[in-house]
Design a protein around this motif. Structure first.
Motif, PDB file in Angstrom:
ATOM      1  N   VAL A 188       0.865  -1.178   0.000  1.00  0.00           N
ATOM      2  CA  VAL A 188       0.000   0.000   0.000  1.00  0.00           C
ATOM      3  C   VAL A 188       0.902   1.228   0.000  1.00  0.00           C
ATOM      4  O   VAL A 188       1.829   1.310   0.802  1.00  0.00           O
ATOM      5  CB  VAL A 188      -0.918   0.044   1.241  1.00  0.00           C
ATOM      6  N   THR A 189       0.632   2.153  -0.907  1.00  0.00           N
ATOM      7  CA  THR A 189       1.340   3.427  -0.943  1.00  0.00           C
ATOM      8  C   THR A 189       0.309   4.524  -0.745  1.00  0.00           C
ATOM      9  O   THR A 189      -0.711   4.545  -1.429  1.00  0.00           O
ATOM     10  CB  THR A 189       2.065   3.617  -2.290  1.00  0.00           C
ATOM     11  N   GLU A 190       0.580   5.393   0.204  1.00  0.00           N
ATOM     12  CA  GLU A 190      -0.350   6.481   0.502  1.00  0.00           C
ATOM     13  C   GLU A 190       0.373   7.817   0.478  1.00  0.00           C
ATOM     14  O   GLU A 190       1.537   7.904   0.872  1.00  0.00           O
ATOM     15  CB  GLU A 190      -0.995   6.288   1.877  1.00  0.00           C
ATOM     16  N   GLY A 191      -0.318   8.859   0.027  1.00  0.00           N
ATOM     17  CA  GLY A 191       0.153  10.234   0.071  1.00  0.00           C
ATOM     18  C   GLY A 191      -0.936  11.100   0.675  1.00  0.00           C
ATOM     19  O   GLY A 191      -2.096  11.011   0.264  1.00  0.00           O
ATOM     20  N   TRP A 192      -0.564  11.907   1.653  1.00  0.00           N
ATOM     21  CA  TRP A 192      -1.519  12.734   2.392  1.00  0.00           C
ATOM     22  C   TRP A 192      -1.107  14.197   2.336  1.00  0.00           C
ATOM     23  O   TRP A 192       0.063  14.512   2.202  1.00  0.00           O
ATOM     24  CB  TRP A 192      -1.584  12.266   3.850  1.00  0.00           C
ATOM     25  N   THR A 193      -2.094  15.067   2.468  1.00  0.00           N
ATOM     26  CA  THR A 193      -1.815  16.499   2.448  1.00  0.00           C
ATOM     27  C   THR A 193      -0.883  16.900   3.583  1.00  0.00           C
ATOM     28  O   THR A 193      -0.098  17.831   3.433  1.00  0.00           O
ATOM     29  CB  THR A 193      -3.115  17.318   2.517  1.00  0.00           C
ATOM     30  N   SER A 194      -0.964  16.201   4.712  1.00  0.00           N
ATOM     31  CA  SER A 194      -0.043  16.447   5.828  1.00  0.00           C
ATOM     32  C   SER A 194      -0.064  15.239   6.763  1.00  0.00           C
ATOM     33  O   SER A 194      -1.001  14.434   6.741  1.00  0.00           O
ATOM     34  CB  SER A 194      -0.433  17.705   6.606  1.00  0.00           C
ATOM     35  N   GLU A 195       0.968  15.138   7.564  1.00  0.00           N
ATOM     36  CA  GLU A 195       1.013  14.059   8.550  1.00  0.00           C
ATOM     37  C   GLU A 195      -0.124  14.220   9.563  1.00  0.00           C
ATOM     38  O   GLU A 195      -0.749  13.249   9.973  1.00  0.00           O
ATOM     39  CB  GLU A 195       2.363  14.052   9.252  1.00  0.00           C
ATOM     40  N   ASP A 196      -0.418  15.464   9.939  1.00  0.00           N
ATOM     41  CA  ASP A 196      -1.520  15.716  10.876  1.00  0.00           C
ATOM     42  C   ASP A 196      -2.856  15.252  10.301  1.00  0.00           C
ATOM     43  O   ASP A 196      -3.670  14.652  11.007  1.00  0.00           O
ATOM     44  CB  ASP A 196      -1.606  17.201  11.235  1.00  0.00           C
ATOM     45  N   ASP A 197      -3.101  15.533   9.012  1.00  0.00           N
ATOM     46  CA  ASP A 197      -4.340  15.083   8.385  1.00  0.00           C
ATOM     47  C   ASP A 197      -4.422  13.561   8.396  1.00  0.00           C
ATOM     48  O   ASP A 197      -5.475  12.985   8.688  1.00  0.00           O
ATOM     49  CB  ASP A 197      -4.458  15.602   6.950  1.00  0.00           C
ATOM     50  N   HIS A 198      -3.313  12.901   8.083  1.00  0.00           N
ATOM     51  CA  HIS A 198      -3.292  11.437   8.091  1.00  0.00           C
ATOM     52  C   HIS A 198      -3.651  10.906   9.479  1.00  0.00           C
ATOM     53  O   HIS A 198      -4.514  10.037   9.619  1.00  0.00           O
ATOM     54  CB  HIS A 198      -1.915  10.918   7.659  1.00  0.00           C
ATOM     55  N   HIS A 199      -3.005  11.430  10.505  1.00  0.00           N
ATOM     56  CA  HIS A 199      -3.279  10.958  11.869  1.00  0.00           C
ATOM     57  C   HIS A 199      -4.722  11.243  12.289  1.00  0.00           C
ATOM     58  O   HIS A 199      -5.364  10.398  12.925  1.00  0.00           O
ATOM     59  CB  HIS A 199      -2.299  11.574  12.861  1.00  0.00           C
ATOM     60  N   ARG A 200      -5.234  12.407  11.912  1.00  0.00           N
ATOM     61  CA  ARG A 200      -6.607  12.764  12.280  1.00  0.00           C
ATOM     62  C   ARG A 200      -7.611  11.820  11.613  1.00  0.00           C
ATOM     63  O   ARG A 200      -8.526  11.312  12.261  1.00  0.00           O
ATOM     64  CB  ARG A 200      -6.899  14.217  11.897  1.00  0.00           C
ATOM     65  N   ILE A 201      -7.429  11.560  10.326  1.00  0.00           N
ATOM     66  CA  ILE A 201      -8.350  10.674   9.600  1.00  0.00           C
ATOM     67  C   ILE A 201      -8.262   9.249  10.158  1.00  0.00           C
ATOM     68  O   ILE A 201      -9.276   8.573  10.344  1.00  0.00           O
ATOM     69  CB  ILE A 201      -8.045  10.697   8.086  1.00  0.00           C
ATOM     70  N   PHE A 202      -7.049   8.785  10.455  1.00  0.00           N
ATOM     71  CA  PHE A 202      -6.898   7.422  10.947  1.00  0.00           C
ATOM     72  C   PHE A 202      -7.309   7.251  12.405  1.00  0.00           C
ATOM     73  O   PHE A 202      -7.432   6.129  12.883  1.00  0.00           O
ATOM     74  CB  PHE A 202      -5.489   6.892  10.683  1.00  0.00           C
ATOM     75  N   ALA A 203      -7.564   8.338  13.091  1.00  0.00           N
ATOM     76  CA  ALA A 203      -8.099   8.252  14.451  1.00  0.00           C
ATOM     77  C   ALA A 203      -9.617   8.033  14.430  1.00  0.00           C
ATOM     78  O   ALA A 203     -10.208   7.689  15.450  1.00  0.00           O
ATOM     79  CB  ALA A 203      -7.766   9.520  15.230  1.00  0.00           C
ATOM     80  N   GLY A 204     -10.241   8.200  13.263  1.00  0.00           N
ATOM     81  CA  GLY A 204     -11.692   8.055  13.133  1.00  0.00           C
ATOM     82  C   GLY A 204     -12.154   6.609  13.163  1.00  0.00           C
ATOM     83  O   GLY A 204     -11.371   5.673  12.978  1.00  0.00           O
ATOM     84  N   THR A 205     -13.445   6.426  13.383  1.00  0.00           N
ATOM     85  CA  THR A 205     -14.000   5.079  13.541  1.00  0.00           C
ATOM     86  C   THR A 205     -13.917   4.249  12.260  1.00  0.00           C
ATOM     87  O   THR A 205     -13.660   3.045  12.328  1.00  0.00           O
ATOM     88  CB  THR A 205     -15.464   5.134  14.021  1.00  0.00           C
ATOM     89  N   ALA A 206     -14.097   4.861  11.088  1.00  0.00           N
ATOM     90  CA  ALA A 206     -14.041   4.098   9.837  1.00  0.00           C
ATOM     91  C   ALA A 206     -12.646   3.517   9.629  1.00  0.00           C
ATOM     92  O   ALA A 206     -12.491   2.336   9.301  1.00  0.00           O
ATOM     93  CB  ALA A 206     -14.434   4.979   8.649  1.00  0.00           C
ATOM     94  N   ALA A 207     -11.626   4.337   9.829  1.00  0.00           N
ATOM     95  CA  ALA A 207     -10.250   3.865   9.653  1.00  0.00           C
ATOM     96  C   ALA A 207      -9.899   2.821  10.699  1.00  0.00           C
ATOM     97  O   ALA A 207      -9.272   1.800  10.386  1.00  0.00           O
ATOM     98  CB  ALA A 207      -9.279   5.040   9.729  1.00  0.00           C
ATOM     99  N   GLN A 208     -10.297   3.039  11.936  1.00  0.00           N
ATOM    100  CA  GLN A 208      -9.971   2.090  13.000  1.00  0.00           C
ATOM    101  C   GLN A 208     -10.635   0.734  12.770  1.00  0.00           C
ATOM    102  O   GLN A 208     -10.064  -0.308  13.078  1.00  0.00           O
ATOM    103  CB  GLN A 208     -10.347   2.659  14.363  1.00  0.00           C
ATOM    104  N   ALA A 209     -11.823   0.742  12.188  1.00  0.00           N
ATOM    105  CA  ALA A 209     -12.508  -0.523  11.880  1.00  0.00           C
ATOM    106  C   ALA A 209     -11.735  -1.307  10.819  1.00  0.00           C
ATOM    107  O   ALA A 209     -11.579  -2.528  10.925  1.00  0.00           O
ATOM    108  CB  ALA A 209     -13.937  -0.254  11.416  1.00  0.00           C
ATOM    109  N   ILE A 210     -11.243  -0.615   9.796  1.00  0.00           N
ATOM    110  CA  ILE A 210     -10.460  -1.281   8.757  1.00  0.00           C
ATOM    111  C   ILE A 210      -9.149  -1.795   9.335  1.00  0.00           C
ATOM    112  O   ILE A 210      -8.760  -2.938   9.085  1.00  0.00           O
ATOM    113  CB  ILE A 210     -10.226  -0.338   7.558  1.00  0.00           C
ATOM    114  N   VAL A 211      -8.472  -0.973  10.118  1.00  0.00           N
ATOM    115  CA  VAL A 211      -7.198  -1.377  10.729  1.00  0.00           C
ATOM    116  C   VAL A 211      -7.383  -2.622  11.587  1.00  0.00           C
ATOM    117  O   VAL A 211      -6.573  -3.556  11.525  1.00  0.00           O
ATOM    118  CB  VAL A 211      -6.598  -0.217  11.556  1.00  0.00           C
ATOM    119  N   ALA A 212      -8.456  -2.677  12.363  1.00  0.00           N
ATOM    120  CA  ALA A 212      -8.712  -3.837  13.220  1.00  0.00           C
ATOM    121  C   ALA A 212      -8.930  -5.098  12.381  1.00  0.00           C
ATOM    122  O   ALA A 212      -8.407  -6.174  12.716  1.00  0.00           O
ATOM    123  CB  ALA A 212      -9.916  -3.582  14.124  1.00  0.00           C
ATOM    124  N   GLN A 213      -9.671  -4.980  11.301  1.00  0.00           N
ATOM    125  CA  GLN A 213      -9.918  -6.135  10.432  1.00  0.00           C
ATOM    126  C   GLN A 213      -8.647  -6.577   9.722  1.00  0.00           C
ATOM    127  O   GLN A 213      -8.393  -7.776   9.580  1.00  0.00           O
ATOM    128  CB  GLN A 213     -11.001  -5.808   9.411  1.00  0.00           C
TER     129      GLN A 213
END
Length: 108
Positions: free
Chosen positions: A57-82
């Motif tokens: 997986v290769t990802e590019g984000w507008t900023s590291e802060d944006d990446h961390h904020r989005i991945f702190a959300g429930t949708a991202a956490q559900a995918i990470v757990a699976q």
């Protein structure tokens, strides 16, 4: 938008779980998922040519802060757990500072 933060990850699925891992990672592009965020400007999922259980997986984000904020959300956490339940070992990560490029590929 321009990517200023990026990374790549190599994920090794449990035997015969590579297809499920691919499906799950590609669901990250669905509406409301992290890859659908306006802050995610690159989200490329690929498979090893020699081992169908190895996924990159290769990802590019507008900023590291944006990446961390989005991945702190429930949708991202559900995918990470699976994803975690499908892995044979810990993912390998490499961080990047995007500087340019191009991508075009067929959707599965």
């Amino acid at each position: 938008m321009i990517a200023t933060h990026g990374f790549s990850a190599t994920l090794t699925a449990k035997p015969a779980a590579g297809d499920r891992l691919l499906e799950l990672l590609l669901s990250g592009l669905d509406e409301g998922s992290p890859g659908a965020s306006e802050h995610c400007v690159v989200y490329l999922v690929s498979r090893s040519a020699s081992d169908p259980d190895v996924v990159h997986v290769t990802e590019g984000w507008t900023s590291e802060d944006d990446h961390h904020r989005i991945f702190a959300g429930t949708a991202a956490q559900a995918i990470v757990a699976q994803v975690g339940t499908l892995l044979a070992k810990e993912p390998e990560y490499a961080d990047h500072v995007p500087v340019g490029g191009k991508a075009a590929f067929a959707q599965p």
